[in-house]
Scaffold this motif. Structure first.
Motif, mmCIF file in Angstrom:
data_model
loop_
_atom_site.group_PDB
_atom_site.id
_atom_site.type_symbol
_atom_site.label_atom_id
_atom_site.label_comp_id
_atom_site.label_asym_id
_atom_site.label_seq_id
_atom_site.Cartn_x
_atom_site.Cartn_y
_atom_site.Cartn_z
ATOM 1 N N LEU A 52 0.834 -1.202 0.000
ATOM 2 C CA LEU A 52 0.000 0.000 0.000
ATOM 3 C C LEU A 52 0.870 1.253 0.000
ATOM 4 O O LEU A 52 0.595 2.214 -0.720
ATOM 5 C CB LEU A 52 -0.942 0.001 1.211
ATOM 6 N N GLN A 53 1.935 1.240 0.781
ATOM 7 C CA GLN A 53 2.837 2.397 0.817
ATOM 8 C C GLN A 53 3.505 2.588 -0.544
ATOM 9 O O GLN A 53 3.693 3.727 -0.995
ATOM 10 C CB GLN A 53 3.889 2.232 1.924
ATOM 11 N N ALA A 54 3.864 1.489 -1.212
ATOM 12 C CA ALA A 54 4.466 1.585 -2.550
ATOM 13 C C ALA A 54 3.462 2.176 -3.545
ATOM 14 O O ALA A 54 3.832 3.016 -4.383
ATOM 15 C CB ALA A 54 4.939 0.204 -3.013
ATOM 16 N N LEU A 55 2.201 1.767 -3.468
ATOM 17 C CA LEU A 55 1.170 2.325 -4.344
ATOM 18 C C LEU A 55 1.016 3.821 -4.091
ATOM 19 O O LEU A 55 0.947 4.619 -5.030
ATOM 20 C CB LEU A 55 -0.164 1.613 -4.110
ATOM 21 N N ARG A 56 0.976 4.205 -2.832
ATOM 22 C CA ARG A 56 0.837 5.626 -2.496
ATOM 23 C C ARG A 56 2.022 6.444 -3.017
ATOM 24 O O ARG A 56 1.863 7.576 -3.451
ATOM 25 C CB ARG A 56 0.716 5.802 -0.984
ATOM 26 N N LYS A 57 3.201 5.867 -2.988
ATOM 27 C CA LYS A 57 4.412 6.583 -3.403
ATOM 28 C C LYS A 57 4.608 6.572 -4.920
ATOM 29 O O LYS A 57 4.957 7.589 -5.514
ATOM 30 C CB LYS A 57 5.627 5.950 -2.726
ATOM 31 N N ASN A 58 4.407 5.410 -5.564
ATOM 32 C CA ASN A 58 4.777 5.225 -6.958
ATOM 33 C C ASN A 58 3.616 5.144 -7.935
ATOM 34 O O ASN A 58 3.838 5.070 -9.140
ATOM 35 C CB ASN A 58 5.605 3.945 -7.112
ATOM 36 N N GLY A 59 2.383 5.084 -7.436
ATOM 37 C CA GLY A 59 1.250 4.839 -8.323
ATOM 38 C C GLY A 59 1.173 3.357 -8.658
ATOM 39 O O GLY A 59 1.922 2.534 -8.128
ATOM 40 N N ALA A 60 0.272 3.026 -9.560
ATOM 41 C CA ALA A 60 0.024 1.625 -9.904
ATOM 42 C C ALA A 60 1.197 1.002 -10.654
ATOM 43 O O ALA A 60 1.719 1.584 -11.604
ATOM 44 C CB ALA A 60 -1.245 1.517 -10.734
ATOM 45 N N THR A 61 1.611 -0.168 -10.186
ATOM 46 C CA THR A 61 2.637 -0.998 -10.819
ATOM 47 C C THR A 61 2.149 -2.439 -10.745
ATOM 48 O O THR A 61 1.204 -2.728 -10.013
ATOM 49 C CB THR A 61 3.991 -0.884 -10.079
ATOM 50 N N PRO A 62 2.795 -3.377 -11.424
ATOM 51 C CA PRO A 62 2.370 -4.774 -11.299
ATOM 52 C C PRO A 62 2.471 -5.312 -9.865
ATOM 53 O O PRO A 62 1.787 -6.272 -9.511
ATOM 54 C CB PRO A 62 3.331 -5.519 -12.231
ATOM 55 N N GLU A 63 3.278 -4.690 -9.027
ATOM 56 C CA GLU A 63 3.453 -5.144 -7.642
ATOM 57 C C GLU A 63 2.436 -4.532 -6.690
ATOM 58 O O GLU A 63 2.253 -5.021 -5.570
ATOM 59 C CB GLU A 63 4.867 -4.813 -7.142
ATOM 60 N N ALA A 64 1.763 -3.459 -7.109
ATOM 61 C CA ALA A 64 0.809 -2.759 -6.243
ATOM 62 C C ALA A 64 -0.109 -1.913 -7.124
ATOM 63 O O ALA A 64 0.329 -0.899 -7.669
ATOM 64 C CB ALA A 64 1.552 -1.875 -5.238
ATOM 65 N N PHE A 65 -1.352 -2.339 -7.268
ATOM 66 C CA PHE A 65 -2.265 -1.636 -8.175
ATOM 67 C C PHE A 65 -3.660 -1.532 -7.572
ATOM 68 O O PHE A 65 -3.895 -1.988 -6.452
ATOM 69 C CB PHE A 65 -2.293 -2.307 -9.552
ATOM 70 N N THR A 66 -4.571 -0.917 -8.314
ATOM 71 C CA THR A 66 -5.943 -0.715 -7.859
ATOM 72 C C THR A 66 -6.904 -1.456 -8.787
ATOM 73 O O THR A 66 -6.514 -1.923 -9.863
ATOM 74 C CB THR A 66 -6.308 0.780 -7.858
ATOM 75 N N LEU A 67 -8.146 -1.499 -8.393
ATOM 76 C CA LEU A 67 -9.166 -2.129 -9.231
ATOM 77 C C LEU A 67 -9.319 -1.364 -10.539
ATOM 78 O O LEU A 67 -9.531 -1.950 -11.588
ATOM 79 C CB LEU A 67 -10.501 -2.183 -8.468
ATOM 80 N N GLN A 68 -9.165 -0.052 -10.491
ATOM 81 C CA GLN A 68 -9.306 0.778 -11.681
ATOM 82 C C GLN A 68 -8.068 0.739 -12.583
ATOM 83 O O GLN A 68 -8.175 1.010 -13.762
ATOM 84 C CB GLN A 68 -9.579 2.239 -11.278
ATOM 85 N N SER A 69 -6.908 0.415 -12.042
ATOM 86 C CA SER A 69 -5.675 0.375 -12.847
ATOM 87 C C SER A 69 -4.944 -0.926 -12.560
ATOM 88 O O SER A 69 -3.822 -0.925 -12.099
ATOM 89 C CB SER A 69 -4.796 1.579 -12.537
ATOM 90 N N ARG A 70 -5.615 -2.034 -12.848
ATOM 91 C CA ARG A 70 -5.038 -3.331 -12.499
ATOM 92 C C ARG A 70 -4.221 -3.911 -13.636
ATOM 93 O O ARG A 70 -4.332 -3.509 -14.790
ATOM 94 C CB ARG A 70 -6.119 -4.286 -12.036
ATOM 95 N N PHE A 71 -3.423 -4.882 -13.253
ATOM 96 C CA PHE A 71 -2.547 -5.587 -14.180
ATOM 97 C C PHE A 71 -2.992 -7.043 -14.255
ATOM 98 O O PHE A 71 -3.554 -7.580 -13.304
ATOM 99 C CB PHE A 71 -1.092 -5.504 -13.694
ATOM 100 N N ASP A 72 -2.681 -7.666 -15.374
ATOM 101 C CA ASP A 72 -2.986 -9.087 -15.530
ATOM 102 C C ASP A 72 -2.037 -9.907 -14.661
ATOM 103 O O ASP A 72 -0.935 -9.458 -14.345
ATOM 104 C CB ASP A 72 -2.817 -9.518 -16.998
ATOM 105 N N PRO A 73 -2.435 -11.145 -14.336
ATOM 106 C CA PRO A 73 -1.531 -12.003 -13.562
ATOM 107 C C PRO A 73 -0.303 -12.344 -14.385
ATOM 108 O O PRO A 73 -0.346 -12.334 -15.617
ATOM 109 C CB PRO A 73 -2.370 -13.236 -13.261
ATOM 110 N N PRO A 74 0.797 -12.636 -13.692
ATOM 111 C CA PRO A 74 1.994 -13.068 -14.423
ATOM 112 C C PRO A 74 1.651 -14.287 -15.282
ATOM 113 O O PRO A 74 0.735 -15.045 -14.965
ATOM 114 C CB PRO A 74 2.975 -13.447 -13.312
ATOM 115 N N GLY A 75 2.395 -14.482 -16.366
ATOM 116 C CA GLY A 75 2.136 -15.615 -17.253
ATOM 117 C C GLY A 75 2.137 -16.938 -16.506
ATOM 118 O O GLY A 75 2.999 -17.183 -15.688
ATOM 119 N N ASP A 76 1.122 -17.720 -16.726
ATOM 120 C CA ASP A 76 1.053 -19.053 -16.088
ATOM 121 C C ASP A 76 1.704 -20.015 -17.006
ATOM 122 O O ASP A 76 1.601 -21.019 -17.297
ATOM 123 C CB ASP A 76 -0.404 -19.420 -15.769
#
Length: 164
Positions: free
Chosen positions: A140-164
């Motif tokens: 959560l702190q990373a999201l607050r600091k850096n915005g959405a990334t694959p490691e920390a995102f929101t429902l509105q700016s989400r990322f797909d799961p890593p390749g299975d």
């Protein structure tokens, strides 16, 4: 079937001095058992965990959180809810479509301090992983600091799961 699950952490920090006598506190603690029971029955949910992050940075479990009901403090704790979901649709269905959960969020919306930034973070983890509340807080702190990334995102700016 995906090897990953969506994990989310939701943070609620009550506004103002916390008191068990506050109507929102009584409502919140009264609704928790009902919400937990509904969450356990949801087939899109793998696990859930609840606790608190204290003003000194330590973490407590639900028993610690419930024990705080009689304390008053200006520097409130954070109530934490973390869960592992099958996918974003399952999480969204429960959080935003379940009538009891939605009504509770609406009732308590003016009781939540949003001054610290985002109150929810999501990320992908391997199925079966149990994640510590501390790890969710760090994301959560990373999201607050850096915005959405694959490691920390929101429902509105989400990322797909890593390749299975």
């Amino acid at each position: 079937m995906s090897k990953h699950m969506l994990v989310h952490l939701n943070v609620v920090r009550p506004l103002g001095p916390f008191s068990a006598d506050h109507p929102n506190a009584r409502f919140f603690f009264g609704e928790l058992p009902k919400i937990f029971a509904r969450a356990k029955a949801d087939d899109g949910l793998f696990w859930h965990n609840h606790g608190a992050r204290m003003p000194d940075g330590s973490y407590g479990d639900m028993n610690d959180l419930l024990g705080l009901q009689t304390e008053r403090t200006e520097d409130n704790f954070h109530i934490l809810t973390m869960a592992g979901w099958r996918d974003a649709q399952a999480m969204h269905r429960f959080a935003h479509r379940d009538a009891l959960h939605r009504a509770g969020m609406k009732t308590l919306r003016d009781w939540v301090d949003r001054s610290e930034g985002a109150t929810m973070v999501m990320w992908w983890a391997e199925r079966g992983t149990r994640v510590a509340l501390e790890d969710g807080w760090d994301r959560l702190q990373a999201l607050r600091k850096n915005g959405a990334t694959p490691e920390a995102f929101t429902l509105q700016s989400r990322f797909d799961p890593p390749g299975d």
